[in-house]
Design a protein around this motif. Sequence first.
Motif, mmCIF file in Angstrom:
data_model
loop_
_atom_site.group_PDB
_atom_site.id
_atom_site.type_symbol
_atom_site.label_atom_id
_atom_site.label_comp_id
_atom_site.label_asym_id
_atom_site.label_seq_id
_atom_site.Cartn_x
_atom_site.Cartn_y
_atom_site.Cartn_z
ATOM 1 N N GLN A 1 -55.278 -53.415 12.420
ATOM 2 C CA GLN A 1 -55.558 -51.972 12.353
ATOM 3 C C GLN A 1 -54.376 -51.161 12.871
ATOM 4 O O GLN A 1 -53.789 -51.499 13.899
ATOM 5 N N ASN A 2 -54.105 -50.061 12.180
ATOM 6 C CA ASN A 2 -52.980 -49.227 12.595
ATOM 7 C C ASN A 2 -53.132 -48.723 14.026
ATOM 8 O O ASN A 2 -52.182 -48.667 14.791
ATOM 9 N N ARG A 3 -54.369 -48.340 14.343
ATOM 10 C CA ARG A 3 -54.631 -47.786 15.666
ATOM 11 C C ARG A 3 -54.259 -48.812 16.755
ATOM 12 O O ARG A 3 -53.647 -48.485 17.772
ATOM 13 N N VAL A 4 -54.637 -50.043 16.486
ATOM 14 C CA VAL A 4 -54.387 -51.093 17.469
ATOM 15 C C VAL A 4 -52.884 -51.401 17.560
ATOM 16 O O VAL A 4 -52.336 -51.605 18.640
ATOM 17 N N ILE A 5 -52.246 -51.393 16.407
ATOM 18 C CA ILE A 5 -50.804 -51.651 16.397
ATOM 19 C C ILE A 5 -50.087 -50.582 17.223
ATOM 20 O O ILE A 5 -49.187 -50.871 18.015
ATOM 21 N N GLU A 6 -50.561 -49.359 17.043
ATOM 22 C CA GLU A 6 -49.960 -48.249 17.788
ATOM 23 C C GLU A 6 -50.172 -48.431 19.293
ATOM 24 O O GLU A 6 -49.263 -48.262 20.098
ATOM 25 N N GLN A 7 -51.417 -48.790 19.629
ATOM 26 C CA GLN A 7 -51.735 -48.990 21.046
ATOM 27 C C GLN A 7 -50.872 -50.108 21.630
ATOM 28 O O GLN A 7 -50.354 -50.003 22.733
#
Lengths: 197, 613
Positions: free
Chosen positions: B147-153
């Motif tokens: 997930q993009n959100r997780v990658i960002e985090q």
Amino acid sequence: MEGLKLTNAELLVYIHPSKSGNKLKAICRELSSLLFQYDEIFDGVLLAFDVTVKSKGAKILAGLNPYFGVKVEASLLLFNPKPNSLVEGKIVKISPETIHVIVLGFSAAVVTDIDIREEFKYRMRNGEDCFVSSSHKRHVLKVGTMLRLQVESFDEEVMHIAGSLLPANTGCVKWLEKQSEEALHMDRDDHKRRKIA
Amino acid sequence: MGASEALTDPSSLYNVGNNDLSDTETVLNVRNALASVQNGESDLLYDQFVETIQINNRSDHALGAQLDALLKALSGSVACIDVNHHRRILSGIFGMSLWDHKPHVMDSLVDLIISLAATSGKYLDNCLNMLIRHFVPPPWVIDRLWQNRVIEQKQHVLSRVHGALLKISLLVPLAPSRLLPMLAHQLPKINKKDQVVVIYVENLLKLENSSIGQVGGGMIFMMVMERLRDLDLEIDWDDILQDDSNRGMFDMELEDAMNEGDELPVGSLNQDTSGGKIESLDKLMVTCFDHLESCNLHGRLDQVFEKLFDSFENFILNTYKSKVSQFLMFYACSLDPENCGVKFGSKLLDIFLSSNKPRPTRQVSLSSLWMSAVAYLASYLARGKFLPVSYVATMLKRLVDECADYCRTCNDDIRPEAHQLFYSGCQAIMYVLCFRMRSILDVPRFRSELIPLESILMHKLNPLMVCLPSVVAEFLRQAKAGGLFVVSDSFIFEDLLESELSRAFGGCERLDTFFPFDPCLLKSSNSNISGNFIYWSMVRPTYDKDDDEEDDDDAEIIVNGDEESDEEDEGDLDYALNKMSITPKHSFKNNMERERLMKMPSMIRPSTSPESL
């Protein structure tokens, strides 16, 4: 700078038999493993050493591995900043609450705002954090300044110095020396008289 | 919100939204609370601080803001925190995880950690431990890594952790020396999910790339190499082979694969039990390759190579028949043939030639270490496409000279166990020549350097009798065709896969059949390697293609040719790649010989592991 001392020591260095080919190297290797570590026997942190092997004889240790003990004379450079001694180091970071200093390139020292004397006020000058003395405008502490500080305590395990800038003879080394030179200049006659006496 | 309200409601004292309350005032409040606890009084505010720190609610913005303000105030009051009196708040801080918070809270937390670490030696270890704990992401991150959100985090967290470690090491110069053992200690266990290990190793290598790496880079490589080796050893040869024959990727076992191909259940079982480890190893290898490549781009590969070699020498060289890990060295050499490539060969040769230097002797006796070194050298010289012929010839000359010296001083008969090193040296020379004979013989100077070889092979020790028959056969065939020296036709060698004699010189560890850089069996890793790798199918032997009745296109690929540009489909290439043998296919004169030689792959391939014996 205090806290440094030179000592002569007679040491018995035990060497693994496989290292008997090059004894001097083996001795240096053994001693090197003590570098930058606090040693109670030496009463300080070993910074440098110089060894000379005195006798050709060596004592063989009984046991599975016949380690042999070589007697050496070593002169050791030790660092042990006792409380209330003065050490010098370079300022690496300044925040309103703390001044971070590195002493001799390896030991971290910190002066927290409780231990900074009232005279010094935190300022932001040209985007740089600094402490400026309110009584001597030229007395400025900023990143890169060599700072003389008094040792409050020394954590031997991590070589951490808790320092203080409360005494008047602490602060920027350059400034302090300039001051004492000027004082010397003014008191020269006085000084001479004292010397003769 | 006014100041009066702030006094009645303690929680608002550190509310970040409160602009009336200055930072210094908040700090003052925090300091007072800390001081009153130190004096033995119970403090309501302090209890609330601890509570705020322990609350873990990502969605509540107000709580996040409170926490942020509190952390900032605490960083300003680090000097007032006492390790004995404020245990609760300290353990709360060290128990926090950046993964659970928004970026602005992360920043405050990281600042606090840096202040704590730099202000007192007592907190240093806890701070470092807390930071490197983030190298192992929590399960919810692992499960949603796509997930993009997780990658960002992940990016947010890890960049801050690395930044913090660097800042701490700047303020506390001895921090790296304490950090490294912790890193080794927290390295996820071998049975952890591969993602966890890969992320951890990525971080380790990132640290290696930073100023911390200048002090501890060697140790970091040791950790990585040790992990690679451990994974390597966990995988049986059978696992890889079975696994791949299912996919139709690696059909080296020509004769066996046909029969066993339909036994899918066995293969899938194997895949289940160790497939995870194979993938894990593959991913780790690729991670390391990427790191080496970035080192090369930044011009520091040369410096990294020394550390890499040390870790190789410590963990791989003395490991019994490592399968894949050694390709890290191969890849590093292929990136910078002039420096690293040359250094690797010379270092291996030095290990083989020297006998008086102290060496790691943990697992193998010295002689097998030297044999292993020469096996690595031979395989490396044979397979490295990037190595110039002149270099190969120089190394061969040194080997030949060494063996010639040995012959001069030795007056013994064939006793394989007694002259292991000599025989392994001879086998190495012949093995390299199987791959390189044509290009070497093309240059008269290199040819003349090989002259002593004849006397070595004719010596009473008779290496031709002892060395691996398949190597000897191929070598003699090429030597005869290339006119290296007169090969007597009457020379007979055992028509066996391995002679009793060769088994004896290999010792119980069978180092005679160890060719470390046989084609890499892992899919992704191999894609990094294959471009610089000489497959047997690419070798142009000295015997001319006219000799071969049904010559295959594969065999025409020249050493320096680009096999990718060849208009073969991938399947063909794979087929060619996966013949881990020194044996050319379809190039035998009679069927009997052909049948015999077709079996050779099974012998040369490293599956002659103890299990198969």
